[in-house]
Design a protein around this motif. Structure first.
Motif, PDB file in Angstrom:
ATOM      1  N   LYS A 161       0.919  -1.311   0.355  1.00 58.04           N
ATOM      2  CA  LYS A 161       0.326  -0.014   0.417  1.00 58.04           C
ATOM      3  C   LYS A 161       0.487   0.789   0.259  1.00 58.04           C
ATOM      4  O   LYS A 161       2.086   1.558   1.131  1.00 58.04           O
ATOM      5  CB  LYS A 161      -0.646  -0.257   1.425  1.00 58.04           C
ATOM      6  N   ASN A 162       1.241   1.995  -0.749  1.00 62.09           N
ATOM      7  CA  ASN A 162       1.680   3.274  -1.051  1.00 62.09           C
ATOM      8  C   ASN A 162       3.287   3.247  -1.375  1.00 62.09           C
ATOM      9  O   ASN A 162       3.288   1.984  -1.007  1.00 62.09           O
ATOM     10  CB  ASN A 162       0.860   4.442  -0.700  1.00 62.09           C
ATOM     11  N   THR A 163       3.641   4.103  -0.058  1.00 57.66           N
ATOM     12  CA  THR A 163       5.125   3.910   0.115  1.00 57.66           C
ATOM     13  C   THR A 163       6.246   3.137  -1.389  1.00 57.66           C
ATOM     14  O   THR A 163       6.823   2.739  -1.266  1.00 57.66           O
ATOM     15  CB  THR A 163       5.022   2.791   1.370  1.00 57.66           C
ATOM     16  N   VAL A 164       6.285   4.441  -2.260  1.00 58.27           N
ATOM     17  CA  VAL A 164       6.550   3.756  -3.508  1.00 58.27           C
ATOM     18  C   VAL A 164       8.097   3.734  -3.258  1.00 58.27           C
ATOM     19  O   VAL A 164       8.685   2.919  -4.129  1.00 58.27           O
ATOM     20  CB  VAL A 164       6.713   5.409  -4.285  1.00 58.27           C
ATOM     21  N   GLU A 165       8.762   4.184  -2.280  1.00 56.37           N
ATOM     22  CA  GLU A 165      10.325   4.437  -1.903  1.00 56.37           C
ATOM     23  C   GLU A 165      10.613   3.024  -1.624  1.00 56.37           C
ATOM     24  O   GLU A 165      11.651   2.422  -1.687  1.00 56.37           O
ATOM     25  CB  GLU A 165      11.123   5.349  -0.738  1.00 56.37           C
ATOM     26  N   LEU A 166       9.784   2.543  -1.185  1.00 55.90           N
ATOM     27  CA  LEU A 166      10.540   0.803  -0.795  1.00 55.90           C
ATOM     28  C   LEU A 166       9.626   0.184  -2.215  1.00 55.90           C
ATOM     29  O   LEU A 166      10.284  -2.091  -1.745  1.00 55.90           O
ATOM     30  CB  LEU A 166       9.543   0.586   0.172  1.00 55.90           C
ATOM     31  N   ALA A 167       9.018   0.436  -2.985  1.00 56.89           N
ATOM     32  CA  ALA A 167       8.440  -0.764  -3.935  1.00 56.89           C
ATOM     33  C   ALA A 167       9.667  -1.951  -4.575  1.00 56.89           C
ATOM     34  O   ALA A 167       9.508  -3.165  -5.156  1.00 56.89           O
ATOM     35  CB  ALA A 167       8.005   0.105  -5.097  1.00 56.89           C
ATOM     36  N   GLY A 168      10.907  -0.797  -4.869  1.00 55.96           N
ATOM     37  CA  GLY A 168      11.885  -1.753  -5.544  1.00 55.96           C
ATOM     38  C   GLY A 168      12.616  -3.101  -4.736  1.00 55.96           C
ATOM     39  O   GLY A 168      13.434  -3.992  -4.728  1.00 55.96           O
ATOM     40  N   LEU A 169      11.612  -3.079  -3.376  1.00 62.25           N
ATOM     41  CA  LEU A 169      12.510  -4.379  -2.745  1.00 62.25           C
ATOM     42  C   LEU A 169      11.141  -5.576  -2.305  1.00 62.25           C
ATOM     43  O   LEU A 169      11.199  -6.074  -0.859  1.00 62.25           O
ATOM     44  CB  LEU A 169      13.231  -3.524  -1.052  1.00 62.25           C
ATOM     45  N   LYS A 170      10.347  -5.955  -3.271  1.00 61.12           N
ATOM     46  CA  LYS A 170       9.143  -6.534  -3.160  1.00 61.12           C
ATOM     47  C   LYS A 170       9.870  -7.799  -2.882  1.00 61.12           C
ATOM     48  O   LYS A 170       8.678  -8.601  -2.025  1.00 61.12           O
ATOM     49  CB  LYS A 170       8.274  -6.566  -5.161  1.00 61.12           C
ATOM     50  N   SER A 171      11.152  -8.155  -3.317  1.00 56.30           N
ATOM     51  CA  SER A 171      10.865 -10.005  -3.006  1.00 56.30           C
ATOM     52  C   SER A 171      12.097  -9.654  -1.482  1.00 56.30           C
ATOM     53  O   SER A 171      11.963 -10.868  -1.101  1.00 56.30           O
ATOM     54  CB  SER A 171      12.579  -9.614  -3.889  1.00 56.30           C
ATOM     55  N   ARG A 172      12.440  -8.943  -0.377  1.00 56.09           N
ATOM     56  CA  ARG A 172      13.014  -8.850  -0.109  1.00 56.09           C
ATOM     57  C   ARG A 172      11.303  -9.021   1.419  1.00 56.09           C
ATOM     58  O   ARG A 172      11.843  -9.753   2.341  1.00 56.09           O
ATOM     59  CB  ARG A 172      13.249  -7.833   1.101  1.00 56.09           C
ATOM     60  N   THR A 173       9.913  -7.871   0.920  1.00 59.79           N
ATOM     61  CA  THR A 173       9.105  -8.215   1.380  1.00 59.79           C
ATOM     62  C   THR A 173       8.091  -9.142   1.504  1.00 59.79           C
ATOM     63  O   THR A 173       7.444  -9.665   2.282  1.00 59.79           O
ATOM     64  CB  THR A 173       8.598  -6.809   1.593  1.00 59.79           C
ATOM     65  N   GLY A 174       7.829  -9.886  -0.027  1.00 59.38           N
ATOM     66  CA  GLY A 174       6.904 -10.807  -0.620  1.00 59.38           C
ATOM     67  C   GLY A 174       6.129 -10.469  -0.405  1.00 59.38           C
ATOM     68  O   GLY A 174       4.678 -11.349  -1.084  1.00 59.38           O
ATOM     69  N   LEU A 175       5.811  -9.269  -0.787  1.00 62.60           N
ATOM     70  CA  LEU A 175       5.175  -8.267  -1.568  1.00 62.60           C
ATOM     71  C   LEU A 175       4.487  -9.089  -2.509  1.00 62.60           C
ATOM     72  O   LEU A 175       5.487  -9.041  -4.085  1.00 62.60           O
ATOM     73  CB  LEU A 175       4.931  -6.775  -1.501  1.00 62.60           C
ATOM     74  N   ASP A 176       3.673  -9.051  -3.338  1.00 64.32           N
ATOM     75  CA  ASP A 176       2.564  -9.282  -4.701  1.00 64.32           C
ATOM     76  C   ASP A 176       2.458  -8.630  -5.624  1.00 64.32           C
ATOM     77  O   ASP A 176       2.942  -8.454  -7.035  1.00 64.32           O
ATOM     78  CB  ASP A 176       1.731 -10.713  -4.401  1.00 64.32           C
ATOM     79  N   PHE A 177       1.579  -7.052  -5.352  1.00 67.58           N
ATOM     80  CA  PHE A 177       0.853  -6.240  -6.051  1.00 67.58           C
ATOM     81  C   PHE A 177       1.022  -4.621  -6.138  1.00 67.58           C
ATOM     82  O   PHE A 177       1.570  -5.083  -3.930  1.00 67.58           O
ATOM     83  CB  PHE A 177      -0.156  -6.795  -6.744  1.00 67.58           C
ATOM     84  N   ALA A 178       0.935  -3.995  -5.917  1.00 72.47           N
ATOM     85  CA  ALA A 178       0.588  -2.145  -5.440  1.00 72.47           C
ATOM     86  C   ALA A 178      -0.698  -2.260  -4.952  1.00 72.47           C
ATOM     87  O   ALA A 178      -1.149  -2.044  -6.521  1.00 72.47           O
ATOM     88  CB  ALA A 178       1.619  -1.320  -5.781  1.00 72.47           C
ATOM     89  N   VAL A 179      -0.955  -1.324  -3.968  1.00 73.22           N
ATOM     90  CA  VAL A 179      -2.916  -0.465  -4.171  1.00 73.22           C
ATOM     91  C   VAL A 179      -1.682   1.178  -3.817  1.00 73.22           C
ATOM     92  O   VAL A 179      -1.194   1.150  -3.282  1.00 73.22           O
ATOM     93  CB  VAL A 179      -3.409  -0.767  -2.723  1.00 73.22           C
ATOM     94  N   ALA A 180      -2.075   1.619  -5.094  1.00 71.32           N
ATOM     95  CA  ALA A 180      -1.273   3.169  -5.304  1.00 71.32           C
ATOM     96  C   ALA A 180      -2.483   4.108  -5.007  1.00 71.32           C
ATOM     97  O   ALA A 180      -2.908   4.288  -5.689  1.00 71.32           O
ATOM     98  CB  ALA A 180      -0.264   3.016  -6.406  1.00 71.32           C
TER      99      ALA A 180
END
Length: 282
Positions: free
Chosen positions: A202-221
């Motif tokens: 959810k938002n937080t564009v500055e961390l979007a490039g780190l999805k492989s670390r967080t396990g996030l799958d898609f974005a709600v922006a």
């Protein structure tokens, strides 16, 4: 209900984000993808076997109250208290990083973030106390509670979960870091995947490039068009991005650059329901 209306909370955190990103290293291995889905499907048996939202699909953001989705909608986001919409891809909204104003007393006092004077740190825009995700022990205790909500989302037949306020560290008066936020959401995403749910950033564009670390799958922006951030989300999440704009100018910018790629809707800031005076949905 978790929230009646959301806006992007803009804080001057550019320097913080740069430092945090420089300090972080990406993990290995992305979550498996199986494309679009319909709501109510049985949970897969292994982590990662989740269904992601379809790209460039009709979308409606209904966290302020559920109603019959307009024609052409294939993706719906609703508050965790609501039932999913039959036959659609359903995203379950949970307020994961902050306490609702009427639920603050439900949280143990030591799990509310406090400043150096011992005062509870509050998101002034929404009168929500920040949760203290600053240590592994507290992250685990908070995750145990939030994951009960995630379990409820799965039991109702949702396809995905939207943990809100990922960016709360930017409002923590220096008490929390981006690394704390990522470590916490990793606990939520692992649990959600085990229940067959995809997990949104959810938002937080500055961390979007780190999805492989967080396990996030898609974005709600929210308002990525208004703030020229849609491209960053699109790149990070391979166009699996649902966008909410709150102004005519914002939706025009989002559509002009990404109208053929992302799922975009114009809503009113209060995310109200049809029949309300301020209801907007385009």
């Amino acid at each position: 209900m978790d929230r009646t209306g959301m806006t992007v909370k803009r804080v001057a955190v550019a320097l913080v984000a740069v430092v945090a990103l420089a300090a972080c290293t990406s993990g290995s291995g992305e979550n498996g993808e199986t494309g679009g889905a319909t709501g109510g499907s049985a949970a897969p048996s292994k982590p990662g076997a989740v269904q992601l939202p379809p790209r460039n699909a009709g979308f409606d953001y209904q966290i302020g109250g559920a109603y019959t989705p307009p024609a052409g909608v294939r993706i719906v986001a609703r508050d965790r208290a609501a039932e999913p919409a039959p036959g659609l891809y359903n995203i379950c909204y949970v307020n994961a990083f902050q306490a609702q104003p009427d639920a603050r007393d439900d949280w143990p006092a030591d799990l509310l973030l406090r400043d150096k004077k011992g005062e509870v740190v509050v998101d002034a825009d929404w009168d929500e106390a920040l949760l203290d995700i600053g240590t592994p022990a507290k992250r685990g205790r908070i995750a145990d509670r939030v994951n009960q909500w995630v379990d409820d989302c799965a039991a109702k037949g949702y396809d995905a979960v939207e943990p809100d306020n990922y960016d709360s560290y930017t409002r923590s008066r220096g008490q929390l870091t981006a690394d704390d936020a990522m470590s916490f959401i990793k606990l939520l995403s692992a649990h959600a995947h085990a229940r067959g749910l995809a997990v949104a950033q959810k938002n937080t564009v500055e961390l979007a490039g780190l999805k492989s670390r967080t396990g996030l799958d898609f974005a709600v922006a929210e308002e990525c068009g208004a703030y020229d951030e849609c491209g960053a989300y699109a790149k990070a999440f391979d166009d699996r991005v649902v966008v909410i704009e709150y102004t005519d100018r914002g939706v025009e910018k989002a559509r002009s650059g990404f109208g053929e790629r992302l799922s975009i809707v114009r809503r009113d800031v209060e995310v109200s329901t049809p029949g309300d005076a301020g209801y907007v949905r385009e």
